[in-house]
Design a protein around this motif. Sequence first.
Motif, PDB file in Angstrom:
ATOM      1  N   UNK A  10      45.369  25.428  -4.634  1.00 12.14           N
ATOM      2  CA  UNK A  10      46.036  24.768  -3.516  1.00 12.14           C
ATOM      3  C   UNK A  10      45.020  24.313  -2.486  1.00 12.14           C
ATOM      4  N   UNK A  11      45.476  23.472  -1.590  1.00 12.88           N
ATOM      5  CA  UNK A  11      44.651  22.966  -0.502  1.00 12.88           C
ATOM      6  C   UNK A  11      45.228  23.500   0.805  1.00 12.88           C
ATOM      7  N   UNK A  12      44.401  24.186   1.581  1.00  9.73           N
ATOM      8  CA  UNK A  12      44.797  24.768   2.859  1.00  9.73           C
ATOM      9  C   UNK A  12      43.925  24.160   3.944  1.00  9.73           C
ATOM     10  N   UNK A  13      44.401  23.120   4.580  1.00 13.63           N
ATOM     11  CA  UNK A  13      43.652  22.354   5.561  1.00 13.63           C
ATOM     12  C   UNK A  13      42.370  21.837   4.922  1.00 13.63           C
ATOM     13  N   UNK A  14      41.217  22.405   5.249  1.00 17.38           N
ATOM     14  CA  UNK A  14      39.947  21.929   4.692  1.00 17.38           C
ATOM     15  C   UNK A  14      39.416  22.828   3.579  1.00 17.38           C
ATOM     16  N   UNK A  15      40.216  23.757   3.094  1.00 18.79           N
ATOM     17  CA  UNK A  15      39.759  24.755   2.128  1.00 18.79           C
ATOM     18  C   UNK A  15      40.539  24.645   0.824  1.00 18.79           C
ATOM     19  N   UNK A  16      39.805  24.717  -0.290  1.00 17.73           N
ATOM     20  CA  UNK A  16      40.422  24.778  -1.602  1.00 17.73           C
ATOM     21  C   UNK A  16      40.658  26.248  -1.932  1.00 17.73           C
ATOM     22  N   UNK A  17      41.865  26.582  -2.342  1.00 16.55           N
ATOM     23  CA  UNK A  17      42.245  27.978  -2.537  1.00 16.55           C
ATOM     24  C   UNK A  17      42.615  28.223  -3.996  1.00 16.55           C
ATOM     25  N   UNK A  72      35.712  26.907  -0.379  1.00 19.26           N
ATOM     26  CA  UNK A  72      36.717  27.478  -1.283  1.00 19.26           C
ATOM     27  C   UNK A  72      36.873  28.960  -0.984  1.00 19.26           C
ATOM     28  N   UNK A  73      38.042  29.476  -1.349  1.00 21.59           N
ATOM     29  CA  UNK A  73      38.269  30.909  -1.231  1.00 21.59           C
ATOM     30  C   UNK A  73      39.164  31.359  -2.380  1.00 21.59           C
ATOM     31  N   UNK A  74      39.191  32.680  -2.565  1.00 21.90           N
ATOM     32  CA  UNK A  74      39.981  33.287  -3.628  1.00 21.90           C
ATOM     33  C   UNK A  74      41.012  34.207  -3.006  1.00 21.90           C
ATOM     34  N   UNK A 125      46.988  38.037   0.121  1.00 16.01           N
ATOM     35  CA  UNK A 125      45.672  38.514   0.541  1.00 16.01           C
ATOM     36  C   UNK A 125      44.701  37.342   0.487  1.00 16.01           C
ATOM     37  N   UNK A 126      44.337  36.853   1.656  1.00 12.17           N
ATOM     38  CA  UNK A 126      43.407  35.736   1.739  1.00 12.17           C
ATOM     39  C   UNK A 126      41.977  36.251   1.636  1.00 12.17           C
ATOM     40  N   UNK A 127      41.117  35.453   1.003  1.00  8.21           N
ATOM     41  CA  UNK A 127      39.707  35.846   0.831  1.00  8.21           C
ATOM     42  C   UNK A 127      39.605  37.219   0.166  1.00  8.21           C
ATOM     43  N   UNK A 128      40.363  37.424  -0.873  1.00  2.01           N
ATOM     44  CA  UNK A 128      40.470  38.730  -1.522  1.00  2.01           C
ATOM     45  C   UNK A 128      39.201  39.138  -2.254  1.00  2.01           C
ATOM     46  N   UNK A 129      38.452  38.150  -2.738  1.00  2.00           N
ATOM     47  CA  UNK A 129      37.203  38.438  -3.445  1.00  2.00           C
ATOM     48  C   UNK A 129      36.350  37.194  -3.474  1.00  2.00           C
ATOM     49  N   UNK A 130      35.157  37.309  -4.012  1.00  5.55           N
ATOM     50  CA  UNK A 130      34.231  36.176  -4.063  1.00  5.55           C
ATOM     51  C   UNK A 130      33.236  36.273  -2.928  1.00  5.55           C
TER      52      UNK A 130
END
Length: 120
Positions: A45-52, A98-100, A114-119
């Motif tokens: 998904x796309x969350x503002x400027x971040x690919x999730x 990007x975030x996971x 859980x945002x930014x759960x790992x990576x």
Amino acid sequence: MGTTTLQQKIGRKAEDRALLYLQKAGLELVERNYRCRWGEVDLILHDQQTLVFVEVRYRRSARFGSAAESVDPQKQRKVVQTAESFLQRNPHWARQPARFDIVALEEPNRVEWIQNAFGN
């Protein structure tokens, strides 16, 4: 044509619930069930400027651990490798952060995002 197993139907329903939850939070679907040789990412998904990159987990019961806890380091590595494959095949997305995330669903109607759960 192959038949859909009960497990696949349950997984699809969990992904549908997670997607709806995230879309209500303002995220936009980019791709669903992206697959490559390393594995699969359930939702991108796309969350503002971040690919999730989202891993969706469902548990009927937390008796053997929570849904979120089931995303172990091995699964995390597979998701990261799969995300890297997606970015190589779609370089226009590679310029964005990007975030996971994990969306953990547990009965009866519990949703844990859980945002930014790992990576990184």
